[in-house]
Design an enzyme around this catalytic site. Structure first.
Site, PDB file in Angstrom:
ATOM      1  N   SER A 126       0.731  -1.249   0.158  1.00 23.26           N
ATOM      2  CA  SER A 126       0.186   0.147  -0.016  1.00 23.26           C
ATOM      3  C   SER A 126       0.780   1.167  -0.038  1.00 23.26           C
ATOM      4  CB  SER A 126      -0.780  -0.109   1.514  1.00 23.26           C
ATOM      5  OG  SER A 126      -1.263   1.187   1.686  1.00 23.26           O
ATOM      6  N   TYR A 151      -1.983  -0.627  10.592  1.00 22.40           N
ATOM      7  CA  TYR A 151      -2.101  -1.176   9.338  1.00 22.40           C
ATOM      8  C   TYR A 151      -1.007  -0.890   8.586  1.00 22.40           C
ATOM      9  CZ  TYR A 151      -3.714  -1.491   4.529  1.00 22.40           C
ATOM     10  OH  TYR A 151      -3.646  -1.683   3.221  1.00 22.40           O
ATOM     11  N   LYS A 155       2.255  -3.196   6.729  1.00 21.60           N
ATOM     12  CA  LYS A 155       2.634  -3.555   5.155  1.00 21.60           C
ATOM     13  C   LYS A 155       4.057  -3.493   5.012  1.00 21.60           C
ATOM     14  CE  LYS A 155      -1.465  -4.451   3.443  1.00 21.60           C
ATOM     15  NZ  LYS A 155      -1.393  -5.683   2.967  1.00 21.60           N
TER      16      LYS A 155
HETATM   17  P1  NAD Z   1     -11.098  -6.949   1.427  1.00 21.82           P
HETATM   18  O1  NAD Z   1     -11.182  -6.695   2.845  1.00 21.82           O
HETATM   19  O2  NAD Z   1     -12.082  -6.520   0.559  1.00 21.82           O
HETATM   20  O3  NAD Z   1     -10.292  -8.366   1.006  1.00 21.82           O
HETATM   21  C1  NAD Z   1      -9.437  -9.049   1.742  1.00 21.82           C
HETATM   22  C2  NAD Z   1     -10.063 -10.443   1.965  1.00 21.82           C
HETATM   23  O4  NAD Z   1      -9.159 -11.161   2.812  1.00 21.82           O
HETATM   24  C3  NAD Z   1     -11.538 -10.660   2.558  1.00 21.82           C
HETATM   25  O5  NAD Z   1     -12.201 -11.295   1.733  1.00 21.82           O
HETATM   26  C4  NAD Z   1     -11.307 -11.158   3.912  1.00 21.82           C
HETATM   27  O6  NAD Z   1     -12.438 -11.962   4.242  1.00 21.82           O
HETATM   28  C5  NAD Z   1     -10.030 -11.875   3.761  1.00 21.82           C
HETATM   29  N1  NAD Z   1      -9.253 -12.371   5.025  1.00 21.82           N
HETATM   30  C6  NAD Z   1      -8.890 -11.405   5.888  1.00 21.82           C
HETATM   31  N2  NAD Z   1      -8.182 -11.949   6.882  1.00 21.82           N
HETATM   32  C7  NAD Z   1      -7.760 -13.523   6.274  1.00 21.82           C
HETATM   33  C8  NAD Z   1      -7.664 -14.593   7.070  1.00 21.82           C
HETATM   34  N3  NAD Z   1      -6.868 -14.541   8.255  1.00 21.82           N
HETATM   35  N4  NAD Z   1      -7.713 -15.536   6.451  1.00 21.82           N
HETATM   36  C9  NAD Z   1      -8.189 -15.568   5.074  1.00 21.82           C
HETATM   37  N5  NAD Z   1      -9.055 -14.833   4.553  1.00 21.82           N
HETATM   38  C10 NAD Z   1      -8.585 -13.505   5.122  1.00 21.82           C
HETATM   39  O7  NAD Z   1      -9.889  -5.913   1.110  1.00 21.82           O
HETATM   40  P2  NAD Z   1      -9.234  -5.314  -0.356  1.00 21.82           P
HETATM   41  O8  NAD Z   1      -9.712  -3.967  -0.567  1.00 21.82           O
HETATM   42  O9  NAD Z   1      -9.516  -6.525  -1.520  1.00 21.82           O
HETATM   43  O10 NAD Z   1      -7.687  -5.407  -0.036  1.00 21.82           O
HETATM   44  C11 NAD Z   1      -6.662  -6.637  -0.599  1.00 21.82           C
HETATM   45  C12 NAD Z   1      -5.497  -6.316  -0.051  1.00 21.82           C
HETATM   46  O11 NAD Z   1      -4.958  -5.151  -0.652  1.00 21.82           O
HETATM   47  C13 NAD Z   1      -5.306  -6.298   1.377  1.00 21.82           C
HETATM   48  O12 NAD Z   1      -3.950  -6.726   1.785  1.00 21.82           O
HETATM   49  C14 NAD Z   1      -5.063  -4.547   1.760  1.00 21.82           C
HETATM   50  O13 NAD Z   1      -4.455  -4.282   2.655  1.00 21.82           O
HETATM   51  C15 NAD Z   1      -4.425  -4.259   0.611  1.00 21.82           C
HETATM   52  N6  NAD Z   1      -4.757  -2.752   0.002  1.00 21.82           N
HETATM   53  C16 NAD Z   1      -5.988  -2.254  -0.123  1.00 21.82           C
HETATM   54  C17 NAD Z   1      -6.333  -0.916  -0.294  1.00 21.82           C
HETATM   55  C18 NAD Z   1      -7.730  -0.610  -0.837  1.00 21.82           C
HETATM   56  O14 NAD Z   1      -7.799   0.507  -0.573  1.00 21.82           O
HETATM   57  N7  NAD Z   1      -8.672  -1.271  -0.558  1.00 21.82           N
HETATM   58  C19 NAD Z   1      -5.336  -0.216  -0.544  1.00 21.82           C
HETATM   59  C20 NAD Z   1      -3.999  -0.626  -0.458  1.00 21.82           C
HETATM   60  C21 NAD Z   1      -3.689  -1.936  -0.227  1.00 21.82           C
HETATM   61  C1  UD1 Z   2      -7.165   5.690   3.187  1.00 16.16           C
HETATM   62  C2  UD1 Z   2      -5.923   5.088   4.075  1.00 16.16           C
HETATM   63  C3  UD1 Z   2      -5.083   4.501   3.164  1.00 16.16           C
HETATM   64  C4  UD1 Z   2      -5.578   3.561   2.284  1.00 16.16           C
HETATM   65  C5  UD1 Z   2      -6.668   4.178   1.368  1.00 16.16           C
HETATM   66  C6  UD1 Z   2      -7.253   3.215   0.616  1.00 16.16           C
HETATM   67  C7  UD1 Z   2      -6.076   6.733   6.111  1.00 16.16           C
HETATM   68  C8  UD1 Z   2      -5.406   7.715   6.862  1.00 16.16           C
HETATM   69  N1  UD1 Z   2      -5.765   6.295   4.883  1.00 16.16           N
HETATM   70  O1  UD1 Z   2      -6.568   6.930   2.164  1.00 16.16           O
HETATM   71  O2  UD1 Z   2      -4.151   4.124   4.055  1.00 16.16           O
HETATM   72  O3  UD1 Z   2      -4.574   3.046   1.326  1.00 16.16           O
HETATM   73  O4  UD1 Z   2      -7.577   4.718   2.132  1.00 16.16           O
HETATM   74  O5  UD1 Z   2      -8.134   3.719  -0.421  1.00 16.16           O
HETATM   75  O6  UD1 Z   2      -7.199   6.268   6.505  1.00 16.16           O
HETATM   76  N2  UD1 Z   2     -12.557  12.526   2.199  1.00 16.16           N
HETATM   77  C9  UD1 Z   2     -13.548  13.447   2.612  1.00 16.16           C
HETATM   78  N3  UD1 Z   2     -14.721  13.096   3.265  1.00 16.16           N
HETATM   79  C10 UD1 Z   2     -15.089  11.749   3.471  1.00 16.16           C
HETATM   80  C11 UD1 Z   2     -14.222  10.810   3.340  1.00 16.16           C
HETATM   81  C12 UD1 Z   2     -12.871  11.308   2.464  1.00 16.16           C
HETATM   82  O7  UD1 Z   2     -13.266  14.620   2.318  1.00 16.16           O
HETATM   83  O8  UD1 Z   2     -16.053  11.456   3.803  1.00 16.16           O
HETATM   84  C13 UD1 Z   2     -11.322  13.093   1.672  1.00 16.16           C
HETATM   85  C14 UD1 Z   2     -10.119  12.677   2.807  1.00 16.16           C
HETATM   86  O9  UD1 Z   2      -9.814  13.796   3.601  1.00 16.16           O
HETATM   87  C15 UD1 Z   2      -8.983  12.282   1.389  1.00 16.16           C
HETATM   88  C16 UD1 Z   2      -9.767  11.817   0.340  1.00 16.16           C
HETATM   89  O10 UD1 Z   2     -11.116  12.137   0.535  1.00 16.16           O
HETATM   90  O11 UD1 Z   2      -8.333  13.680   0.981  1.00 16.16           O
HETATM   91  C17 UD1 Z   2      -9.582  10.096   0.377  1.00 16.16           C
HETATM   92  O12 UD1 Z   2      -9.957   9.696   1.423  1.00 16.16           O
HETATM   93  P1  UD1 Z   2      -9.959   8.259   1.646  1.00 16.16           P
HETATM   94  O13 UD1 Z   2     -10.935   7.621   0.555  1.00 16.16           O
HETATM   95  O14 UD1 Z   2     -10.410   7.909   3.127  1.00 16.16           O
HETATM   96  O15 UD1 Z   2      -8.448   7.872   1.314  1.00 16.16           O
HETATM   97  P2  UD1 Z   2      -7.136   8.055   1.879  1.00 16.16           P
HETATM   98  O16 UD1 Z   2      -7.134   9.218   3.023  1.00 16.16           O
HETATM   99  O17 UD1 Z   2      -6.251   8.607   0.829  1.00 16.16           O
END
Ligand code: NAD
Ligand code: UD1
Length: 343
Positions: A126, A151, A155
């Site tokens: 991330s 969190y 990572k």
């Molecule tokens: P998500 O929660 O939708 O998917 C994660 C899945 O892992 C879920 O289905 C959950 O049930 C499963 N899981 C969690 N712990 C488990 C365990 N111990 N055993 C088996 N299954 C388990 O999340 P996502 O948005 O799809 O994220 C996927 C990956 O990407 C994560 O590692 C997350 O940290 C990373 N990531 C996500 C974002 C984002 O904004 N979505 C941003 C940066 C990184």
């Molecule tokens: C958050 C996480 C980041 C993660 C990412 C995934 C935090 C501090 N960071 O990032 O680790 O990888 O989500 O998508 O939580 N905003 C508003 N109003 C709202 C919600 C959000 O103005 O109701 C603004 C926030 O201030 C920010 C932007 O929208 O500037 C995006 O917010 P968000 O979707 O929460 O993502 P990040 O903060 O970038």
């Protein structure tokens, strides 16, 4: 090729399985414990692609149960490890839950990778690993500042575990993909993220407000030194992120001289402000969004976006989806959910 996806019923995992089915003839196995998803994802994958992965309800913290999946499915060529908890705020309140789940799951996956000699791994990292960074755009060689949450720290530690592990055996190749802000849903609107009833993230809060679940959206701060005073982020469509995993894994399959360990940013390279995101939503949905301007949110950085040169050079991959399409797909998905509440 036989691929194991952990977290395959989650948001990014399910979109990745869709991309795999669309672009390859790989066989897909998925492990998930449904702690943040449900088996219904596999049905949605089938609705879109006509195919379902083979799936196992296993908690990756349970080494014995995890090993059983590997021992009964010999010949896995690659793993994509998505499974983790991901809510930044929750990780501050429940740090041990995050260290336990995210790190023990990764350690068990690596133990199985070693025991069953599986050469290739892609890891979900991330942009939160960069911490509070003021060097823009963010390149992979940017210094990793202190993690801002447990969190983000899982990572950072995960990446170190992978680097150390990669050194132990030349067989193993790993790419850690550092996602910026994944948003949107499958362009069909038939698969997307299952957000909580009060999401912290911007895009689900926009679509939930538009559908009537909230009275209004609050824009967190309008006094940042950005073009309209609101925060800038690098929003990237979930199917573009998903596609990058297919490209990265193919790279490992095909390029035997690829480094044992590499990290690559996944972003569009473009910063979008909160007001621009709202405008894009209003344009594609033809709905006026009720919002006001509030205080800054604690812990927010004013501006962050990726330098995506390395993804282009190393993987030949670039995000294709526009902010309008991201919003349009998110809106279609929100409407699908309101018509299909069982999801
Ligand atoms: P998500 O929660 O939708 O998917 C994660 C899945 O892992 C879920 O289905 C959950 O049930 C499963 N899981 C969690 N712990 C488990 C365990 N111990 N055993 C088996 N299954 C388990 O999340 P996502 O948005 O799809 O994220 C996927 C990956 O990407 C994560 O590692 C997350 O940290 C990373 N990531 C996500 C974002 C984002 O904004 N979505 C941003 C940066 C990184
Ligand atoms: C958050 C996480 C980041 C993660 C990412 C995934 C935090 C501090 N960071 O990032 O680790 O990888 O989500 O998508 O939580 N905003 C508003 N109003 C709202 C919600 C959000 O103005 O109701 C603004 C926030 O201030 C920010 C932007 O929208 O500037 C995006 O917010 P968000 O979707 O929460 O993502 P990040 O903060 O970038």
């Amino acid at each position: 090729m036989k691929i194991l996806i952990t977290g395959g019923s989650g948001y990014i995992g399910s979109h990745t399985i869709i991309e795999i089915f669309k672009n390859t003839d790989w066989e897909v196995l998925s492990i998930d414990n449904y702690s943040n998803s449900s088996e219904l994802s596999y049905q949605r994958i089938e609705d879109i692609t006509g195919k379902k992965p083979t799936y196992f309800n296993v908690d990756l913290r349970d080494l014995e149960a995890t090993e059983k999946v590997f021992s009964e499915n010999i010949g896995i060529d690659g793993i994509i490890h998505f499974a983790a908890f991901k809510a930044v705020g929750e990780s501050v309140e429940e740090p041990l839950m995050y260290y336990d789940n995210n790190l023990n799951s990764l350690a068990n996956v690596l133990k199985c990778q070693e025991k069953f000699k599986i050469p290739n791994l892609i890891f979900s990292s991330s942009c939160s690993v960069y911490g509070n960074i003021d060097e823009l755009p963010v390149t992979e060689s940017s210094h990793l500042a202190k993690a801002e949450s447990p969190y983000a720290y899982t990572k950072q530690i995960g990446e170190v575990m992978l680097q150390d592990f990669a050194k132990t055996n030349p067989l193993f190749k790993t790419i850690a993909l550092r996602y910026f802000n994944p948003v949107g849903a499958h362009l069909s609107g038939l698969n997307g993220e299952l957000s909580s009833n009060r999401p912290n993230n911007l895009v689900p809060f926009i679509t939930q407000t538009a559908i009537g679940k909230h009275d209004k959206l609050t824009v967190f701060g309008s006094d940042y030194p950005t073009r309209d005073g609101t925060c800038v982020r690098d929003y990237i469509h979930v199917s573009d992120i998903a596609n990058a995993h297919v490209v990265a894994l193919k790279k490992l399959f095909e390029e035997k001289s690829f480094p044992a360990y590499d990290v690559i940013n996944l972003g569009t390279g473009n910063g979008v402000t909160v007001l621009e995101a709202i405008n894009a939503f209003e344009k594609v949905s033809e709905k006026k969004l009720n919002f006001d301007i509030g205080e800054r949110r604690d812990g927010d950085v004013g501006e962050i976006y990726a330098d995506n040169t390395k993804a282009k050079q190393v993987l030949g991959w670039e995000a294709k989806t526009t902010i309008d399409e991201m919003m349009d797909s998110a809106w279609k998905w929100e409407q699908y959910l309101s018509e299909n509440p069982a999801n």
